[in-house]
Design a protein around this motif. Sequence first.
Motif, mmCIF file in Angstrom:
data_model
loop_
_atom_site.group_PDB
_atom_site.id
_atom_site.type_symbol
_atom_site.label_atom_id
_atom_site.label_comp_id
_atom_site.label_asym_id
_atom_site.label_seq_id
_atom_site.Cartn_x
_atom_site.Cartn_y
_atom_site.Cartn_z
ATOM 1 N N THR A 256 52.254 43.001 45.582
ATOM 2 C CA THR A 256 52.071 44.413 45.261
ATOM 3 C C THR A 256 52.911 44.858 44.076
ATOM 4 O O THR A 256 52.864 46.002 43.681
ATOM 5 C CB THR A 256 52.456 45.288 46.472
ATOM 6 N N VAL B 54 42.858 43.713 51.857
ATOM 7 C CA VAL B 54 42.546 42.375 52.341
ATOM 8 C C VAL B 54 43.318 42.062 53.612
ATOM 9 O O VAL B 54 42.780 41.458 54.546
ATOM 10 C CB VAL B 54 42.837 41.331 51.243
ATOM 11 N N SER C 7 44.480 35.801 48.247
ATOM 12 C CA SER C 7 44.283 37.104 48.894
ATOM 13 C C SER C 7 45.129 38.186 48.233
ATOM 14 O O SER C 7 44.695 39.337 48.125
ATOM 15 C CB SER C 7 44.633 37.006 50.388
ATOM 16 N N PRO D 40 37.187 41.288 50.353
ATOM 17 C CA PRO D 40 37.880 40.575 51.444
ATOM 18 C C PRO D 40 37.126 39.347 51.930
ATOM 19 O O PRO D 40 37.747 38.334 52.289
ATOM 20 C CB PRO D 40 37.987 41.650 52.547
ATOM 21 N N ASN E 112 42.731 47.244 44.190
ATOM 22 C CA ASN E 112 43.548 48.408 43.873
ATOM 23 C C ASN E 112 43.446 48.811 42.410
ATOM 24 O O ASN E 112 43.472 50.005 42.089
ATOM 25 C CB ASN E 112 45.019 48.123 44.236
ATOM 26 N N ARG F 194 41.600 43.449 56.678
ATOM 27 C CA ARG F 194 40.157 43.219 56.632
ATOM 28 C C ARG F 194 39.516 43.167 58.015
ATOM 29 O O ARG F 194 38.342 43.532 58.164
ATOM 30 C CB ARG F 194 39.850 41.941 55.865
ATOM 31 N N ASN G 183 43.506 41.474 46.547
ATOM 32 C CA ASN G 183 43.925 42.825 46.918
ATOM 33 C C ASN G 183 44.329 43.629 45.692
ATOM 34 O O ASN G 183 44.019 44.826 45.584
ATOM 35 C CB ASN G 183 45.095 42.754 47.899
ATOM 36 N N ASP H 191 46.940 47.496 51.255
ATOM 37 C CA ASP H 191 46.572 46.126 51.605
ATOM 38 C C ASP H 191 45.184 46.102 52.242
ATOM 39 O O ASP H 191 45.030 46.011 53.464
ATOM 40 C CB ASP H 191 47.617 45.535 52.560
#
Length: 373
Positions: A333, A21, A231, A296, A239, A24, A235, A19
Amino acid sequence: MSKLGNLGARLHRGEVGYDFVGNRKLWYGLSILITITAIVGLAVRGLNMGIEFQGGAVFTTPKTSVSVAQAQEYAEEASGHDAIVQKLGDGKLRIQVAGIETKQADRVSAELAKDLKVDENDVTGELVGPSWGEQIANKAWQGLGIFLVLVVIYLAIAFEWRMAVAAFVALIHDITITVGIYALVGFEVTPGTVIGLLTILGYSLYDTVVVFDSLKEQTKDITKQSRWTYSDIANRSINSTLVRSVNTTVVALLPVAGLLFIGGGFLGAGMLNDISLSLFVGLAAGAYSSIFIATPLVADLKELEPQMKALRKRVLAKRAQAAAKGEPMDDGTVGESYDDEPEPDDAAPSVVGPRNQPASRTRGRGRPSGKRR
């Protein structure tokens, strides 16, 4: 498939991730600390400008057994200014003295020949006027300014103004850190340094644009779903390109590290330091800023939009409802596309196969379908 390749594939699919973001504030704080250190170093120590920028003379001596340290002491005593001495491969010395004028050069050359015990006619000197160095410095600043303006215009057209602002902040971040490192280390700033600085800015921009392109592609019609926030998608974009960014940075740093540590440090080719240090620090800072700063920051700017605020409110409400029911939550995720919305509970079931078909069909007034007899 190698472990790194397998990890890259899983990151790209969104099966695993970090994670960036969400954390950040940690990266912002770290960047602010590094930037303040660089600015303090620049203010206290200043930059060691080469003779190309402040004028001076370069003397080349014939082969001598005098050490570099001793020759530096002789040059500073003769000129009254700081001197930089480099031993060339054939045993000759290159003595660089900044801040001396033409009328002083002959006297310094004669004293150097006497101290080094060489023939005065064998000591050659090259003079650089301060006005020429000032022109070089002005051209360097103009080139840097034009580059930054064109970058902002391009990103604003190709993507949007928020991404242009984030990329501009990341580039200023990279410039500040690189210049600050030069001030702290004390390496000489030459036209090669400027070339290296412009090179790493282009590299940093490339790395940032790769992430922005992925982000732009994944956030199309983002407001039509209620599963992930902006966000979350930002993120995931980081990744999905993380392994690529790391690989390209490491591959680029290896030859630069060879120039800096082996060529400039171990072999003593000090003239390589001016460009290799800017490349090494700039490449590392550029990779860092594209991952931890630029994206971010874009997420922060986008989350200020009313539609993104409304989206975030819907997503958080949906996740809270799912948590209350004990259902698994989408947190940005998982490896699904954000437009894969589940069907509403009241949606009509789809007709698949003969199981959902009636036993017979009729035509007209109740006549069974089929062939007449």
